[in-house]
Design a protein around this motif. Structure first.
Motif, PDB file in Angstrom:
ATOM      1  N   ILE A 116       0.851  -1.202   0.000  1.00 49.41           N
ATOM      2  CA  ILE A 116       0.000   0.000   0.000  1.00 49.41           C
ATOM      3  C   ILE A 116       0.881   1.244   0.000  1.00 49.41           C
ATOM      4  N   MET A 117       1.945   1.191   0.783  1.00 50.95           N
ATOM      5  CA  MET A 117       2.877   2.320   0.876  1.00 50.95           C
ATOM      6  C   MET A 117       3.533   2.592  -0.480  1.00 50.95           C
ATOM      7  N   VAL A 118       3.989   1.533  -1.142  1.00 48.62           N
ATOM      8  CA  VAL A 118       4.627   1.687  -2.457  1.00 48.62           C
ATOM      9  C   VAL A 118       3.628   2.287  -3.442  1.00 48.62           C
ATOM     10  N   GLN A 119       2.375   1.811  -3.408  1.00 49.83           N
ATOM     11  CA  GLN A 119       1.366   2.331  -4.323  1.00 49.83           C
ATOM     12  C   GLN A 119       1.187   3.831  -4.094  1.00 49.83           C
ATOM     13  N   GLN A 120       1.163   4.229  -2.826  1.00 47.03           N
ATOM     14  CA  GLN A 120       0.906   5.636  -2.550  1.00 47.03           C
ATOM     15  C   GLN A 120       2.099   6.514  -2.930  1.00 47.03           C
ATOM     16  N   ILE A 121       3.300   6.016  -2.687  1.00 46.84           N
ATOM     17  CA  ILE A 121       4.487   6.850  -2.938  1.00 46.84           C
ATOM     18  C   ILE A 121       4.882   6.846  -4.417  1.00 46.84           C
ATOM     19  N   LEU A 122       4.860   5.671  -5.053  1.00 45.01           N
ATOM     20  CA  LEU A 122       5.308   5.579  -6.448  1.00 45.01           C
ATOM     21  C   LEU A 122       4.168   5.637  -7.450  1.00 45.01           C
ATOM     22  N   GLY A 123       2.934   5.394  -6.976  1.00 41.65           N
ATOM     23  CA  GLY A 123       1.791   5.422  -7.901  1.00 41.65           C
ATOM     24  C   GLY A 123       1.688   4.179  -8.772  1.00 41.65           C
ATOM     25  N   VAL A 124       2.396   3.121  -8.419  1.00 41.83           N
ATOM     26  CA  VAL A 124       2.260   1.853  -9.164  1.00 41.83           C
ATOM     27  C   VAL A 124       1.991   0.725  -8.177  1.00 41.83           C
ATOM     28  N   SER A 125       1.315  -0.318  -8.656  1.00 42.93           N
ATOM     29  CA  SER A 125       0.994  -1.451  -7.787  1.00 42.93           C
ATOM     30  C   SER A 125       2.014  -2.554  -7.977  1.00 42.93           C
ATOM     31  N   VAL A 126       2.396  -3.161  -6.872  1.00 47.17           N
ATOM     32  CA  VAL A 126       3.296  -4.312  -6.891  1.00 47.17           C
ATOM     33  C   VAL A 126       2.521  -5.501  -7.474  1.00 47.17           C
ATOM     34  N   PRO A 127       3.159  -6.347  -8.299  1.00 47.21           N
ATOM     35  CA  PRO A 127       2.450  -7.523  -8.833  1.00 47.21           C
ATOM     36  C   PRO A 127       1.893  -8.409  -7.716  1.00 47.21           C
ATOM     37  N   GLN A 337      -2.241 -27.724  -0.354  1.00 49.10           N
ATOM     38  CA  GLN A 337      -2.359 -29.194  -0.196  1.00 49.10           C
ATOM     39  C   GLN A 337      -2.700 -29.893  -1.503  1.00 49.10           C
ATOM     40  N   LYS A 338      -3.537 -29.263  -2.302  1.00 52.37           N
ATOM     41  CA  LYS A 338      -3.960 -29.877  -3.571  1.00 52.37           C
ATOM     42  C   LYS A 338      -2.907 -29.682  -4.656  1.00 52.37           C
ATOM     43  N   GLY A 339      -1.864 -28.887  -4.375  1.00 44.82           N
ATOM     44  CA  GLY A 339      -0.814 -28.659  -5.365  1.00 44.82           C
ATOM     45  C   GLY A 339      -1.291 -27.830  -6.554  1.00 44.82           C
ATOM     46  N   LEU A 340      -2.300 -26.970  -6.343  1.00 49.63           N
ATOM     47  CA  LEU A 340      -2.823 -26.150  -7.440  1.00 49.63           C
ATOM     48  C   LEU A 340      -2.040 -24.844  -7.551  1.00 49.63           C
ATOM     49  N   THR A 341      -2.002 -24.284  -8.737  1.00 48.04           N
ATOM     50  CA  THR A 341      -1.344 -22.984  -8.894  1.00 48.04           C
ATOM     51  C   THR A 341      -2.362 -21.957  -9.382  1.00 48.04           C
ATOM     52  N   VAL A 342      -2.138 -20.732  -8.923  1.00 52.24           N
ATOM     53  CA  VAL A 342      -3.043 -19.644  -9.297  1.00 52.24           C
ATOM     54  C   VAL A 342      -2.216 -18.634 -10.088  1.00 52.24           C
ATOM     55  N   GLU A 343      -2.696 -18.254 -11.253  1.00 52.43           N
ATOM     56  CA  GLU A 343      -1.947 -17.297 -12.086  1.00 52.43           C
ATOM     57  C   GLU A 343      -1.797 -15.967 -11.368  1.00 52.43           C
ATOM     58  N   ARG A 344      -0.694 -15.274 -11.697  1.00 52.20           N
ATOM     59  CA  ARG A 344      -0.444 -13.967 -11.076  1.00 52.20           C
ATOM     60  C   ARG A 344      -0.673 -12.860 -12.093  1.00 52.20           C
ATOM     61  N   ASN A 345      -1.316 -11.799 -11.650  1.00 50.11           N
ATOM     62  CA  ASN A 345      -1.378 -10.590 -12.481  1.00 50.11           C
ATOM     63  C   ASN A 345      -0.105  -9.796 -12.192  1.00 50.11           C
ATOM     64  N   LEU A 346       0.746  -9.679 -13.205  1.00 50.58           N
ATOM     65  CA  LEU A 346       2.029  -9.012 -12.983  1.00 50.58           C
ATOM     66  C   LEU A 346       1.963  -7.503 -13.187  1.00 50.58           C
ATOM     67  N   LYS A 347       0.855  -7.034 -13.737  1.00 47.41           N
ATOM     68  CA  LYS A 347       0.735  -5.586 -13.947  1.00 47.41           C
ATOM     69  C   LYS A 347      -0.623  -5.074 -13.444  1.00 47.41           C
ATOM     70  N   PRO A 348      -0.863  -5.209 -12.154  1.00 52.71           N
ATOM     71  CA  PRO A 348      -2.150  -4.725 -11.638  1.00 52.71           C
ATOM     72  C   PRO A 348      -2.209  -3.203 -11.652  1.00 52.71           C
ATOM     73  N   THR A 349      -3.404  -2.682 -11.803  1.00 48.90           N
ATOM     74  CA  THR A 349      -3.563  -1.222 -11.711  1.00 48.90           C
ATOM     75  C   THR A 349      -4.636  -0.920 -10.667  1.00 48.90           C
ATOM     76  N   ALA A 350      -4.398   0.163  -9.964  1.00 53.33           N
ATOM     77  CA  ALA A 350      -5.300   0.517  -8.866  1.00 53.33           C
ATOM     78  C   ALA A 350      -6.725   0.721  -9.374  1.00 53.33           C
ATOM     79  N   ARG A 351      -7.675   0.343  -8.525  1.00 50.62           N
ATOM     80  CA  ARG A 351      -9.080   0.476  -8.913  1.00 50.62           C
ATOM     81  C   ARG A 351      -9.636   1.823  -8.451  1.00 50.62           C
ATOM     82  N   PRO A 352     -10.716   2.281  -9.101  1.00 44.69           N
ATOM     83  CA  PRO A 352     -11.378   3.491  -8.610  1.00 44.69           C
ATOM     84  C   PRO A 352     -11.803   3.272  -7.154  1.00 44.69           C
ATOM     85  N   GLY A 353     -11.691   4.281  -6.342  1.00 42.11           N
ATOM     86  CA  GLY A 353     -12.081   4.130  -4.933  1.00 42.11           C
ATOM     87  C   GLY A 353     -10.902   3.811  -4.042  1.00 42.11           C
TER      88      GLY A 353
END
Ligand code: SF4
Ligand code: SF4
Length: 452
Positions: A116-127, A337-353
């Motif tokens: 949250i701090m990085v988003q506020q200071i740099l204006g970009v979201s961490v992946p 436990q199930k050994g499942l993987t979840v895809e990552r969004n590497l370029k998220p952008t902040a939402r309105p609000g």
């Protein structure tokens, strides 16, 4: 001087979070160094105290760290309402002639979450599931900087600053050897109740302890910055007890979730653009056992892996008193436990609000039932030497350190007790008390005080 080597030798780990070994974090290069002094959890006093009393030390360490990582921007982030601390830091910066910005944050939770701090200071979201370095930043807690300054003077991490608040005569700071029993600290804190629960850390993300035996076994570690004492009957303690059983949570969710979406709309991770919709996880919770297709399972519950455990959904957002955080914890485990993987969004952008959705700290304090303890600040710092310490060999993320001493040996403050495991993330552990090693195992070492 080899800065990284000095930090590694001293066993410095993140003082404000999970204890990531600092020499590993500082091995990369980044454009921006951010010093986190936001201390966004209610009732904690430690970072403020360090900013007031050790501003010059902090500024010196910032220069060394920013040279190490090659940063051309240095920022100390803390709440704008911390006037005394800001003034102390400004004076230290001016005295050193340093180029360091003060970034004044609002009074909201979780301002101190590094993403949250990085988003506020740099204006970009961490992946998603990334680190600030992914967007060119390194974030260090202000307590870590104090330990780095010590490391550069050849002093390992053997003492810890922590605040004590809640049901005590007045909030206090303590500086004690690592491994000090928390009950020793409490015995000097002016407790106002005999039947109490203890939070190790902050009220939102700390560890609640209600069992007196567990409290008796707890010790001060490199990452413990706060103790909060609550009466055993306090609402937070009672609701914590209720949230421990998954089948009960499933039953409650099925009958009470009204799909209002507040848990999603106020979720800090959702607001910075991560795939984090706890209301959907809650909607599907009841049919968990019926979902056999892995892809469907991920669609229903995969968001849970992006949860940072901040607790806003259950402590603030949900009007029905439900626990999306706890449910996310459950699905994180199940997906692993199930050994499942979840895809990552590497370029998220902040939402309105993003700004409007922030949770004001004072309203959160009221919701937690902590208003009676808010606004009392720790001005006095006490130091004492305990009779015994128990020093765990795992006070950091990664592998435990490997013991190098024998029971019966005489040891001194600063001696190396356990060396970082060379086969993974790990950190050195040092002796914090002059005395005799009465017990040592793969878990930790007990030392009794003795003149040596
Ligand atoms: S604990 Fe709740 S509010 Fe916090 S990140 Fe997880 S889902 Fe979002
Ligand atoms: S805030 Fe509570 S009631 Fe609303 S959707 Fe989330 S869990 Fe359900």
């Amino acid at each position: 001087m080899d800065v990284l080597k000095a930090i590694q030798e001293a066993g410095v780990v993140g003082a404000g979070g999970a204890g990531f070994p600092t020499h590993v974090k500082l091995a990369g290069k980044a454009q921006t160094l951010i010093i986190n002094a936001a201390e966004c959890e209610p009732l904690i006093e430690t970072d403020k105290y360090l900013c007031r009393t050790q501003a010059e030390t902090i500024v010196t360490a910032i220069s060394a760290v920013s040279d190490q990582i090659g940063a051309d921007r240095r920022v100390i982030a803390l709440k704008g309402k911390y006037h005394t601390e800001i003034e102390a830091l400004r004076q230290a910066i001016a005295k050193a002639g340093a180029q360091i910005e003060i970034f004044e944050m609002g009074t909201y939770y979780p301002a101190g979450d590094e993403q949250i701090m990085v988003q506020q200071i740099l204006g970009v979201s961490v992946p998603e599931r990334g680190i600030p370095l992914d967007v060119g930043a390194v974030v260090n807690n202000v307590g870590t900087l104090v330990n780095i300054a010590d490391a550069l003077r050849g002093r390992p991490v053997i003492d810890k600053y922590l605040s004590v608040a809640g049901e005590v005569d007045k909030p206090l700071m303590f500086k004690v050897p690592i491994g000090t029993p928390v009950t020793d600290v409490l015995s000097q804190s002016g407790l106002r109740v005999s039947d109490y629960a203890l939070i190790l850390g902050g009220p939102m993300m700390g560890l609640m302890m209600v069992d007196p035996q567990k409290i008796a076994g707890a010790v001060v570690t490199k990452t413990l910055g706060s103790l909060i004492v609550l009466p055993a009957g306090h609402t937070m303690v009672q609701t914590w007890r209720m949230r421990q059983n998954v089948s009960r949570l499933r039953h409650q969710t099925k009958s009470a979730c009204i799909q209002c979406r507040m848990c999603t709309d106020l979720c800090p991770r959702y607001l910075i653009g991560h795939q984090m919709r706890p209301h959907l996880v809650m909607r599907n919770f009841w049919r968990e056992d019926a979902i056999t297709d892995p892809a469907e399972y991920i669609r229903a519950f995969g968001d849970a892996v992006n949860c940072c455990d901040c607790g806003i959904c259950e402590e603030f957002a949900c009007p029905m008193g439900l626990s999306p955080r706890k449910v996310n914890d459950h699905f994180k485990q199940m997906i692993r436990q199930k050994g499942l993987t979840v895809e990552r969004n590497l370029k998220p952008t902040a939402r309105p609000g993003l700004t409007e959705g922030r949770t004001p700290t004072l309203r959160l304090v009221a919701r937690l039932g902590l208003t009676a303890y808010e606004g009392r600040h720790a001005t006095e710092c006490r130091e004492f030497t305990p009779d015994t310490v128990f020093i765990p060999f795992r006070q950091h993320i990664g592998k435990p350190a490997i013991p190098i001493r024998q029971a019966g040996e005489l040891v001194r403050r600063g001696d190396l007790l356990a060396r970082a495991d060379p086969d993974g993330l790990s950190a050195n552990i040092h002796c914090s008390l002059d005395g005799i090693l009465t017990e040592i195992s793969a878990t930790g070492a007990r030392i009794s005080r003795k003149e040596v």
